[in-house]
Design a protein around this motif. Structure first.
Motif, PDB file in Angstrom:
ATOM      1  N   CYS C 175     -40.004   9.124 -18.711  1.00 58.86           N
ATOM      2  CA  CYS C 175     -41.293   8.436 -18.849  1.00 58.86           C
ATOM      3  C   CYS C 175     -41.479   8.112 -20.337  1.00 58.86           C
ATOM      4  O   CYS C 175     -40.656   8.484 -21.176  1.00 58.86           O
ATOM      5  CB  CYS C 175     -42.441   9.264 -18.273  1.00 58.86           C
ATOM      6  N   ARG C 177     -43.537   9.265 -22.432  1.00 57.94           N
ATOM      7  CA  ARG C 177     -43.689  10.480 -23.233  1.00 57.94           C
ATOM      8  C   ARG C 177     -42.386  11.247 -23.406  1.00 57.94           C
ATOM      9  O   ARG C 177     -42.247  12.002 -24.362  1.00 57.94           O
ATOM     10  CB  ARG C 177     -44.695  11.416 -22.559  1.00 57.94           C
ATOM     11  N   CYS C 178     -41.462  11.116 -22.459  1.00 56.31           N
ATOM     12  CA  CYS C 178     -40.155  11.754 -22.644  1.00 56.31           C
ATOM     13  C   CYS C 178     -39.506  11.205 -23.916  1.00 56.31           C
ATOM     14  O   CYS C 178     -38.851  11.930 -24.661  1.00 56.31           O
ATOM     15  CB  CYS C 178     -39.220  11.451 -21.467  1.00 56.31           C
ATOM     16  N   CYS C 251     -40.891  17.615 -20.661  1.00 57.36           N
ATOM     17  CA  CYS C 251     -41.925  16.605 -20.942  1.00 57.36           C
ATOM     18  C   CYS C 251     -43.310  17.126 -20.560  1.00 57.36           C
ATOM     19  O   CYS C 251     -43.492  17.761 -19.521  1.00 57.36           O
ATOM     20  CB  CYS C 251     -41.620  15.318 -20.167  1.00 57.36           C
ATOM     21  N   VAL C 253     -45.825  15.595 -19.508  1.00 59.18           N
ATOM     22  CA  VAL C 253     -46.502  15.008 -18.343  1.00 59.18           C
ATOM     23  C   VAL C 253     -45.597  14.910 -17.121  1.00 59.18           C
ATOM     24  O   VAL C 253     -46.044  15.181 -16.009  1.00 59.18           O
ATOM     25  CB  VAL C 253     -47.182  13.655 -18.703  1.00 59.18           C
ATOM     26  N   CYS C 254     -44.317  14.546 -17.304  1.00 59.09           N
ATOM     27  CA  CYS C 254     -43.446  14.407 -16.121  1.00 59.09           C
ATOM     28  C   CYS C 254     -42.460  15.559 -16.001  1.00 59.09           C
ATOM     29  O   CYS C 254     -41.588  15.551 -15.130  1.00 59.09           O
ATOM     30  CB  CYS C 254     -42.721  13.061 -16.118  1.00 59.09           C
TER      31      CYS C 254
HETATM   32 ZN   LIG Z   1     -41.829  12.368 -19.259  1.00 56.47          ZN
END
Ligand SMILES: [Zn+2]
Ligand SMILES: [Zn+2]
Lengths: 102, 279, 279, 102
Positions: C175, C177-178, C251, C253-254
């Motif tokens: 994602c 954010r990753c 991560c 978020v994911c």
């Molecule tokens: Zn992520």
């Protein structure tokens, strides 16, 4: 000693190949008289072994048909000597049919 | 006759402010665009986005050539034409759309089938020609006319999920005939109406044609060696750039001793023309 | 609620005939497009061509989010908006243009500023989200919402003469954010109104976003490894594709144990938001 | 023995470099203690030698600043071990700033 080259088809040529392959690695047998292998031999090999049924859509007069560009390692074969270019092991030969649609 | 602009009007400075901020464009680049005359041959899948972006970016004069009318089966890719324009001549429909986008762009429409009798007169005076057509005969015709008129030719094509893009007859590079001296066999010829095309593929290539036209106009293209861009949705990576030969001294039209010095019958030459639906 | 189509109407067969001819699309691909719901966040430079092509190709439902009105300085690149639409809300102007192009496309307009209070409700139910926005805070917001809603995210950007394109949160890939766990320093943030952009650059990237959306919808995208496409008019070759990491188990978020499980304040997170003209 | 690497800047990073260079070939001196050269040393070299005047737009905390991706030979450096990746002679290191405009 045989030579291995990667062949690739683009611009619609892939559609006339067996199984519609875009890419293949082909092994060319050594020439009987010990002469180097030329790109013309690659073209004839493709015509005789990879094209599905209408060889004339790929090759006429022992070279590629009009409207096909040949790229050797991403460069125009014209610069390399066209049909007589001596292929090296692991060369990449890309055949591109010009497209007219828009 | 159009008077060359040597400065930007206040309205233009506001309108094109985002482009003026780009160092490689700036006021000088914008002025070059506003003084440029670009001819787009074909207002179909490739010509639609190409014309819309060139007009929006501020190209001064856009010529459009097409002899066709808008058909229902065009709409999935020819975004310059609306549903209401069905059966309207494409150049008329395109002109309407361009006027909505940028009323200060001078649009010159040519509702003709380009052939060897009218090509030189129609194409003369343009700074760049964009080939956005769909058949081999017209591509040879446009190429030869560009060579004779000394106009750089931005050439794109799109079929199925694939596209190709080259600038011909420019800066020591090849013309279309340098690459393809002999026309392909008739049975290999096809256009979108037979082989199909996903709508956005000519969108991508048409935008890239507009970009190449801008590069030629601003002079940036001179830094590049001759190349062809290949696009395919089915290969990874989708884009690849291949190096092309320089101009061929033996070329029949752009060579040192050309055998073709006037336009010929391109439908006979190719064995197929713009009105042949199938090969 | 929209009923899924299981066959094409005769009108659609005529209209989309050129796409039906493409083997990788065909009737099944066209039906997938007609049953698909795509949300485009931002109807500016990227959203314009993306929405126009998705509508023209026959996407069944197109959601549009924008809170802005059409400005004169948008027109050089935002080809969905006409001169007459100046000062009109962008989603209204875009809806008008899309209706002209394809009246059978269901357009859902959201004239809102997307933020953490409304994002999940607005984005829920779409099959694909296209990020066509112009600021970091909204990009993190859209990413996190897509992760929470399990929606693939097609993300493009265009600045000056450069563009970037990635599909996030899809098929084991990363994602946003990753790749970018920490927002960039505020002084590095900029958007088109400060740094400028040549009009056709978002045209190219927006078309490519539409293509990525089609690839996700038809399932073709599953064959690809995570990658980012870079475009630059100033480098040769103009396009290059780089391999990206897979999803990061760490991560926020994911990842396997996400620390972010509801939307946060993204303007505070980035130190700058969608309404900040300059960094 | 020094190591030569090609560095390249994209997504706007080229604009903060001296002469706005997009590409440069840099020679990194051997490390004093004979340890291999890491990509972190490449980053610090670029920060100290190529960035025009605001090093914090390229690097903070002895690595690239947030929002910059590092690609080693066209692959995400995350896969390669990030800062500790041992650079090889002739490696290509690409620094990409994420862009937000549209
Ligand atoms: Zn992520
Ligand atoms: Zn020539």
């Amino acid at each position: 000693m045989s030579i291995t080259v990667d062949v690739e088809f683009s611009g619609g040529l892939e559609l006339i190949m067996k199984d519609k392959v875009r890419q293949a690695t082909v092994s060319l047998p050594a020439t009987a008289d010990g002469k180097p292998t030329t790109v013309r031999q690659v073209i004839l090999y493709v015509r005789d072994n990879l094209v599905a049924d209408k060889p004339q859509l790929f090759s006429t007069e022992n070279t590629v048909r009009p409207g096909v560009l040949v790229m050797i390692n991403d460069s125009d074969w014209e610069v390399e000597g066209e049909n007589d270019y001596q292929v090296q092991d692991k060369d990449k030969v890309l055949f591109i049919s010009t497209m007219h649609g828009g | 006759h159009v008077v060359k602009k040597d400065h930007l009007a206040p309205d233009d400075i506001r309108r094109y402010s985002r482009q003026l901020l780009v160092p490689e464009i700036g006021v000088q680049g914008q002025l070059k665009m506003q003084n440029a005359k670009v001819l787009i041959v074909g207002t179909g899948g490739l010509g639609s986005p190409c014309a819309m972006y060139l007009a929006s970016m501020g190209i001064g004069t856009l010529g459009l050539i097409d002899h066709d009318v808008v058909d229902n089966s065009n709409l999935h890719r020819q975004i310059i034409h609306t549903e209401a324009a069905r059966d309207v001549p494409k150049v008329v429909s395109a002109h309407t759309s361009l006027s909505r986008l940028n009323s200060s762009c001078r649009v010159v429409v040519h509702d003709v089938l380009l052939d060897s009798s009218n090509a030189l007169d129609t194409m003369r005076g343009y700074d760049v020609v964009v080939d956005a057509t769909d058949n081999a005969a017209t591509r040879y015709l446009i190429n030869d006319a560009c060579v004779m008129l000394k106009i750089p030719l931005v050439s794109g094509s799109a079929v199925r999920l694939d596209g190709q893009l080259t600038v011909y007859n420019y800066n020591g590079g090849p013309c279309y005939r340098c690459l393809f001296p002999t026309p392909p066999p008739v049975e290999t010829l096809s256009n979108c109406s037979e082989t199909g095309v996903l709508g956005v593929v000519p969108g991508i290539i048409g935008c890239l044609e507009a970009m190449e036209a801008v590069k030629v106009i601003t002079g940036k293209k001179q830094e590049e060696k001759p190349n062809m861009l290949l696009y395919s949705y089915t290969s990874q990576p989708h884009f690849r750039s291949i190096k092309l030969r320089p101009r061929k001294p033996s070329c029949a039209v752009c060579g040192d001793a050309p055998s073709i010095t006037e336009l010929v019958d391109y439908v006979a030459f190719c064995g197929s023309g713009p009105n042949d639906a199938a090969a």
